[in-house]
Enzyme design. Structure first.
Site, PDB file in Angstrom:
ATOM      1  N   TRP A   1       0.633  -1.277   0.049  1.00  0.00           N
ATOM      2  CA  TRP A   1       0.057   0.338  -0.181  1.00  0.00           C
ATOM      3  C   TRP A   1       0.753   1.123  -0.232  1.00  0.00           C
ATOM      4  O   TRP A   1       1.706   1.268   0.741  1.00  0.00           O
ATOM      5  CB  TRP A   1      -0.990   0.165   1.781  1.00  0.00           C
TER       6      TRP A   1
ATOM      7  N   ASP B   1     -15.924  11.628  -2.586  1.00  0.00           N
ATOM      8  CA  ASP B   1     -14.742  10.623  -2.170  1.00  0.00           C
ATOM      9  C   ASP B   1     -15.911   9.853  -1.223  1.00  0.00           C
ATOM     10  O   ASP B   1     -16.915  10.593  -0.488  1.00  0.00           O
ATOM     11  CB  ASP B   1     -13.620  10.623  -1.921  1.00  0.00           C
ATOM     12  N   ASP B   2     -15.199   9.025  -0.840  1.00  0.00           N
ATOM     13  CA  ASP B   2     -15.976   8.400   1.068  1.00  0.00           C
ATOM     14  C   ASP B   2     -16.374   9.051   1.542  1.00  0.00           C
ATOM     15  O   ASP B   2     -15.641  10.770   2.256  1.00  0.00           O
ATOM     16  CB  ASP B   2     -14.680   7.388   1.361  1.00  0.00           C
TER      17      ASP B   2
ATOM     18  N   ARG C   1      -9.377  -2.707   7.695  1.00  0.00           N
ATOM     19  CA  ARG C   1     -10.022  -1.773   7.701  1.00  0.00           C
ATOM     20  C   ARG C   1     -11.351  -2.193   8.357  1.00  0.00           C
ATOM     21  O   ARG C   1     -12.216  -1.033   7.801  1.00  0.00           O
ATOM     22  CB  ARG C   1      -9.675  -1.366   6.041  1.00  0.00           C
TER      23      ARG C   1
ATOM     24  N   LYS D   1     -15.900   6.332  -8.965  1.00  0.00           N
ATOM     25  CA  LYS D   1     -14.819   5.368  -8.202  1.00  0.00           C
ATOM     26  C   LYS D   1     -15.067   4.457  -7.351  1.00  0.00           C
ATOM     27  O   LYS D   1     -15.635   4.636  -6.795  1.00  0.00           O
ATOM     28  CB  LYS D   1     -14.119   6.695  -7.624  1.00  0.00           C
ATOM     29  N   TRP D   2     -14.387   3.259  -8.340  1.00  0.00           N
ATOM     30  CA  TRP D   2     -15.141   2.087  -7.578  1.00  0.00           C
ATOM     31  C   TRP D   2     -13.816   1.729  -6.949  1.00  0.00           C
ATOM     32  O   TRP D   2     -12.783   1.038  -7.390  1.00  0.00           O
ATOM     33  CB  TRP D   2     -15.089   1.140  -8.543  1.00  0.00           C
ATOM     34  N   ASP D   3     -13.703   1.588  -5.277  1.00  0.00           N
ATOM     35  CA  ASP D   3     -12.943   1.313  -4.724  1.00  0.00           C
ATOM     36  C   ASP D   3     -12.626   0.215  -3.798  1.00  0.00           C
ATOM     37  O   ASP D   3     -14.664  -0.708  -3.959  1.00  0.00           O
ATOM     38  CB  ASP D   3     -12.999   1.950  -3.803  1.00  0.00           C
TER      39      ASP D   3
ATOM     40  N   ASN E   1     -11.313  -1.795  -0.343  1.00  0.00           N
ATOM     41  CA  ASN E   1     -10.086  -1.529   0.790  1.00  0.00           C
ATOM     42  C   ASN E   1      -9.574  -3.444   1.103  1.00  0.00           C
ATOM     43  O   ASN E   1      -9.139  -2.914   2.430  1.00  0.00           O
ATOM     44  CB  ASN E   1     -10.540  -0.989   1.086  1.00  0.00           C
TER      45      ASN E   1
ATOM     46  N   CYS F   1      -9.841   1.224  -8.705  1.00  0.00           N
ATOM     47  CA  CYS F   1      -9.027   1.431  -7.489  1.00  0.00           C
ATOM     48  C   CYS F   1      -9.211   0.806  -6.196  1.00  0.00           C
ATOM     49  O   CYS F   1     -10.174   0.019  -6.146  1.00  0.00           O
ATOM     50  CB  CYS F   1      -9.992   3.513  -6.354  1.00  0.00           C
TER      51      CYS F   1
ATOM     52  N   ASP G   1      -2.343   5.332  -3.387  1.00  0.00           N
ATOM     53  CA  ASP G   1      -3.095   6.443  -2.062  1.00  0.00           C
ATOM     54  C   ASP G   1      -2.071   7.648  -1.833  1.00  0.00           C
ATOM     55  O   ASP G   1      -1.936   8.222  -1.232  1.00  0.00           O
ATOM     56  CB  ASP G   1      -3.047   5.823  -0.933  1.00  0.00           C
TER      57      ASP G   1
HETATM   58  C1  DGJ Z   1      -8.855   3.962  -0.768  1.00  0.00           C
HETATM   59  C2  DGJ Z   1      -8.772   4.718  -1.691  1.00  0.00           C
HETATM   60  O1  DGJ Z   1      -7.449   4.905  -2.662  1.00  0.00           O
HETATM   61  C3  DGJ Z   1      -8.370   6.928  -1.282  1.00  0.00           C
HETATM   62  O2  DGJ Z   1      -8.241   7.094  -2.611  1.00  0.00           O
HETATM   63  C4  DGJ Z   1      -9.732   6.711  -1.193  1.00  0.00           C
HETATM   64  O3  DGJ Z   1     -10.867   6.096  -1.863  1.00  0.00           O
HETATM   65  C5  DGJ Z   1     -10.277   5.978   0.090  1.00  0.00           C
HETATM   66  N1  DGJ Z   1      -9.818   4.117  -0.047  1.00  0.00           N
HETATM   67  C6  DGJ Z   1     -12.164   6.423   0.822  1.00  0.00           C
HETATM   68  O4  DGJ Z   1     -12.364   5.416   1.882  1.00  0.00           O
END
Ligand code: DGJ
Length: 726
Positions: free
Chosen positions: A179, A346-347, A426, A460-462, A464, A510, A532
Site C-alpha cells: 500500500w 469520495d468516501d 480496515r 470511483k470503484w474502490d 480496500n 481503485c 494513495d
Molecule cells: C482508498 C482509496 O485509494 C482512496 O483514494 C480513498 O478513496 C479511500 N479509499 C476512501 O476510503
C-alpha cells in the site's frame, strides 16, 4: 534471435523426421513476432519458437523441441505442470494429444488460432486460444478445459499458458510493492529452479505484487535494445507466474490464476476458461514492450481508450470524512474556477443508522447521510452542473462494515468461515460475490445510486481489503475452494451488467490505491488510481513502473498538499503539477487552503495541461533517463504523426554545480524541425531553459545531440513542448 533451445534431433530417427514434416506446423503471427508450434511424431504439441517474425518458408527449418505446449501432470516431463486433473475414475494423469486446430479472423487486426488437445484415453479436452493482435504485436493466450466423463473431474492446476524459452541467461524484472508504494521494479538473473511471483490475496490481489513481468534474454534489460518478453496476466484474483529454469537451462513460464487451495470440480460438459496472459516480444528493448501494450490497451484493454480523459478534483485528501454540503459546494466552485472538468465526491457521504464518519461504520448502507448532505447527492450534482463541471461519486460496493444495516440484515453475505471470529481489515469484510444474490445487490448499489441521482458522470470503484477466512456461506462444502474463481466471475457478472446499462459513465478502478490493476478488469474502466501516495517524488517511481504495462492516459495522478499526508515530504507546487501532468491530471486538496498565487499557478497549469493533454494521453511513451539509475529522470510522449512531443524532466537530488545530463530524445522524425517551448513556467523565476526557448532543431539533432539544459535544485522540473515547423 533464437528463442528455442534444445532440439530432440538426436532422439529422432529419419523416419520420425519424415513424419514430422507431414504433421502440422501452427504459427501465431503478429506484424513482428512469431510463435510456432509443431506436432511431433507422437502427436504431442510442442512449442518450438517465440521471437522475431519468421518467414513462413523458414518454418520447416525450425527444430521440434521437447517443450509441451501445455504440459499435463503425469505424462509431461517438466518440473511444473500447466494442467493437473484427477479424472472421474481417480486416474491422476492426463495425456494431451494434438487433435485439430483452426484459424479465423476476428477482425482485420485480430487473428484467432484455436488448438484442440485431447486426452489419449479420457473424453477430456483442452483448447488453447491465441488472439494475435497484429499491429500491436500482442498475443493473448488462454485455455478452455472441458470433458464428457461420467462424473466430475477435479482440476488442481489450470494454467493459462506455458511459454518456453531457451537462452543462455534470463533476467527477470518483477513489479512489487505494498500500500502506498506500488509498482517498484527489481531485476534479477534467474538461476536453476523456480522463481515464483504470486498473489494468494483473492481480492485486491495486487497489493504486494503485480502479475506483470519483463524477461530480458542474454543480458539485463535495456530500454532501446535487446530481446525482451513482456507479459501481464489479465485477472483480478489470486495469480501465479512461475519461472522455472530446468536441468537443461530452458526456461518455462507458467502463468495463470493461482491454483493454491483452489481445486476446481469441473462437471461434465461445462467449460472452464482460464484468464488470459498478454505478452509481447521486442527485439529493441523494453521501450517497445511498453508501446506495444499501450497501443493495444488503447484499442482493446481499457474502456473507451480512444476518448480524452477528463481532469478532476477529488475531495479525499481535502476533507477525508469531515465535510458537509457547504464545504463541498465551496470545493466545487473552486474546482470549476480553477478549470477542472469534474468534481469527485469520495468516501463518507452515506450511512443512516451508522453514518460513515470514519472507516469503522456505514460501509454497505448506500443511502445519503442527511446530516452532512441534507439536500442529497442531487444537490451536489446540480451544483456541479451549475458551475459547468461534471460530478462523480465514490463507491465500494463489494465491501461491508459489520457496523452497518446491511450486515445486520445479511451476515451470511460476507466471506468468512463458520466457528471463526470475524477477521476485519480496515474494519470491513468482503461481500461474497460467488453468491448470485450478492451479485444482484452489488449491481443494485450502482444502479440505485445512478438512477436516484441523475447526472452522475463518474464512479470511483474502490476495494480496500484482501481475503482472509476464505469461506463462502453460499457455496457447498465440497466447493469451498471455488471461491477464488467464483468471486472473480461474480465481479465480472456485475461489471457486465453495469456496463450494459451505463455505457457513458466513466469508471475509475481503485483498490486502496493500485491493488487491482489488470487487463481483465480495465476493459470496464476508463482509468485507475495506482496509489494513495500522492507525493510527487514517490509518484515518479510508482508511475515509472506502472507505465511499463499500462498507459498514462488511464493513470490518474493528483496534485496534493505539502507536507504530503503520507510521506511528510514538501515539494514545490510546480514539481507536483509537472509530475501529475505527465499522466492524467487531477487534484486532491482543499483549494480554499491555497494562497491566491498558488491558485493562480494551478489555474494556469491546468490550462497548460489542456494544451499537451492529447500528446500525453495518446502519444507514444519514450523513457529517457530512469529514476532508478539517475539523479535526473526524463520521459517523453510523441504524437502518432510525430508532429508534437512533450518532454518531462525532474531533478531528484540537488546538484550543487548543476546537472547537465543531456536528454537524448527518441521517437521523433529525424527530418522534421521542432520548435521548443517551455510549458508550465514558474512566474517570476529564471528558467535555465530560457536560452533554448523558441529555438528550432531537427529531430535528428535532438535524437543525437539531445536537449541540453542545466538543472540545479532538488525537485526542479521542466516540461518542454516540441511543435513541428512546417
Ligand atoms: C482508498 C482509496 O485509494 C482512496 O483514494 C480513498 O478513496 C479511500 N479509499 C476512501 O476510503
Amino acid at each position: 534471435m533464437k528463442i528455442f533451445l534444445f532440439s530432440l534431433m538426436c532422439l529422432f530417427s529419419s523416419v520420425a523426421f519424415a513424419q514430422e514434416i507431414l504433421t502440422p506446423v501452427i504459427s501465431v503471427n503478429t506484424r513482428n513476432n512469431t510463435l510456432l508450434f509443431k506436432v511431433d511424431d507422437k502427436s504431442k504439441l510442442r512449442q518450438c519458437y517465440y521471437g522475431e517474425k519468421l518467414p513462413e518458408a523458414s518454418f520447416k527449418g525450425v527444430q521440434t523441441t521437447a517443450a509441451d505446449a501445455y504440459p499435463a501432470f503425469g505424462t509431461s516431463y517438466v518440473h511444473e505442470a500447466a494442467l493437473r486433473a484427477v479424472h472421474a475414475d481417480g486416474n491422476t494423469s492426463t495425456e494431451l494429444i494434438y487433435d485439430s486446430h483452426s484459424v479465423k479472423n476476428i477482425s482485420d487486426n485480430i487473428e484467432q488460432t484455436v488448438i484442440t488437445l485431447k486426452d489419449a484415453y479420457f473424453p477430456f479436452q483442452v483448447k488453447l486460444f491465441f488472439n494475435a493482435y497484429k499491429n500491436e504485436n500482442v498475443i493473448e493466450q488462454w485455455a478452455e478445459i472441458s470433458h464428457q466423463e461420467k462424473k466430475p473431474v477435479t482440476l488442481y492446476n489450470f494454467a493459462s499458458s506455458h511459454l518456453f524459452v531457451s537462452e543462455p541467461t534470463y533476467y527477470l524484472t518483477q513489479f512489487y510493492g505494498n500500500w502506498a508504494e506500488e509498482m517498484n521494479m527489481a531485476e534479477m538473473q534467474l538461476t536453476r529452479g523456480q522463481k515464483v511471483l504470486q498473489s494468494k490475496l483473492g481480492v485486491r490481489a495486487d497489493q504486494y505484487d503485480h502479475p506483470c513481468f519483463l524477461l530480458s534474454l542474454d543480458a539485463p534489460a535495456q530500454e532501446n535494445s535487446g530481446s525482451v518478453i513482456g507479459g501481464t496476466l489479465a485477472w483480478p484474483g489470486s495469480w501465479n507466474l512461475t519461472f522455472d529454469v530446468d536441468n537443461l537451462n530452458n526456461l518455462h513460464i507458467i502463468s495463470g490464476a493461482n491454483p493454491y487451495a483452489s481445486q476446481y470440480i469441473l462437471k461434465p460438459n461445462t467449460n472452464f476458461k482460464t484468464p488470459a496472459l498478454l505478452y509481447t516480444f521486442s527485439e529493441e528493448g523494453t521501450g517497445n514492450i511498453s508501446r506495444n501494450f499501450h497501443r493495444w490497451a488503447k484499442k482493446y484493454g481499457i474502456y473507451r481508450g480512444d476518448r480524452t480523459r477528463t481532469t478532476l478534483l477529488n475531495n479525499w485528501e481535502a476533507t477525508y470524512f469531515d465535510f458537509n454540503e457547504e464545504v463541498l459546494s465551496g470545493i466545487i466552485k473552486d474546482a470549476s474556477e480553477m478549470g477542472f472538468e469534474l468534481f469527485l465526491l469520495d468516501d463518507g457521504w452515506f450511512g443512516e443508522k451508522y453514518p460513515r464518519n470514519s472507516d469503522t461504520a456505514g460501509l454497505g448502507d448506500w443511502m445519503v447521510n442527511k446530516k452532512k448532505l441534507p439536500n442529497g447527492i442531487g444537490y451536489l450534482v446540480n451544483e456541479s452542473h451549475n458551475k459547468g463541471i461534471k460530478f462523480g461519486i465514490w463507491l465500494e460496493p463489494e465491501m461491508v462494515n459489520p457496523k452497518s444495516e446491511l450486515y445486520e440484515k445479511h451476515p451470511d453475505w460476507v466471506i468468512g468461515q463458520k466457528n471463526r471470529p470475524l477477521d476485519l481489515s480496515r474494519n470491513q469484510l468482503i461481500l461474497d460475490l460467488s453468491n448470485p444474490k450478492v451479485q444482484d445487490y452489488v449491481y443494485s448499489v450502482v444502479d440505485n445510486t445512478m438512477s436516484e441521482n441523475p447526472g452522475i458522470a463518474y464512479i470511483k470503484w474502490d476495494c480496500n481489503r484482501f481475503v482472509t477466512n476464505s469461506g463462502s456461506y453460499y457455496l457447498p462444502a465440497s466447493e469451498q475452494s471455488h471461491l477464488w474463481i467464483e468471486y472473480v466471475r461474480g465481479l465480472f457478472n456485475v461489471l457486465d451488467r453495469v456496463r450494459a446499462k451505463y455505457k457513458d459513465v466513466s469508471l475509475m478502478l481503485c483498490s486502496g490505491g493500485g491493488g487491482r490493476i489488470d487487463y481483465a478488469t480495465l476493459p470496464y474502466f476508463d482509468e485507475f488510481w495506482i496509489s494513495d501516495n500522492t507525493d510527487a517524488l514517490d509518484r515518479i517511481f510508482i508511475q515509472w513502473g506502472t507505465t511499463y504495462f499500462f498507459p498514462s492516459m488511464a493513470l490518474a495522478s493528483h496534485v496534493s498538499v505539502v507536507p504530503n499526508h503520507i510521506t511528510g515530504r514538501t515539494t514545490p507546487l510546480k514539481f507536483r503539477f509537472d509530475v501529475a501532468m505527465s499522466a492524467k491530471l487531477g487534484m486532491d486538496l482543499q483549494p480554499k487552503d491555497m494562497t491566491p498565487e498558488e491558485k493562480e499557478f494551478s489555474k494556469n497549469a491546468i490550462r497548460e495541461y489542456y494544451g499537451i493533454r492529447e500528446i500525453v494521453q495518446f502519444g507514444d511513451l519514450y523513457r529517457l533517463l530512469s529514476p532508478y539509475t539517475n539523479k535526473r529522470t526524463a520521459m517523453m510522449y510523441v504524437s502518432e504523426d510525430k508532429d508534437n512531443a512533450v518532454v518531462f524532466s525532474y531533478l531528484l537530488k540537488k546538484s550543487i554545480n548543476g546537472n547537465t545530463q543531456p536528454l537524448i530524445l527518441k521517437g521523433l522524425d529525424p527530418k522534421k524541425n521542432y520548435k521548443l517551448t517551455e510549458v508550465n513556467k514558474m512566474p517570476g523565476s529564471y528558467s535555465w531553459f530560457t536560452p533554448l526557448e523558441g529555438k528550432v532543431y531537427t529531430g535528428e539533432f535532438l535524437m543525437k545531440y539531445g536537449l541540453r539544459f542545466t538543472m540545479y535544485n532538488e525537485y526542479d522540473s521542466k516540461v518542454i513542448r516540441l511543435t513541428v515547423q512546417k
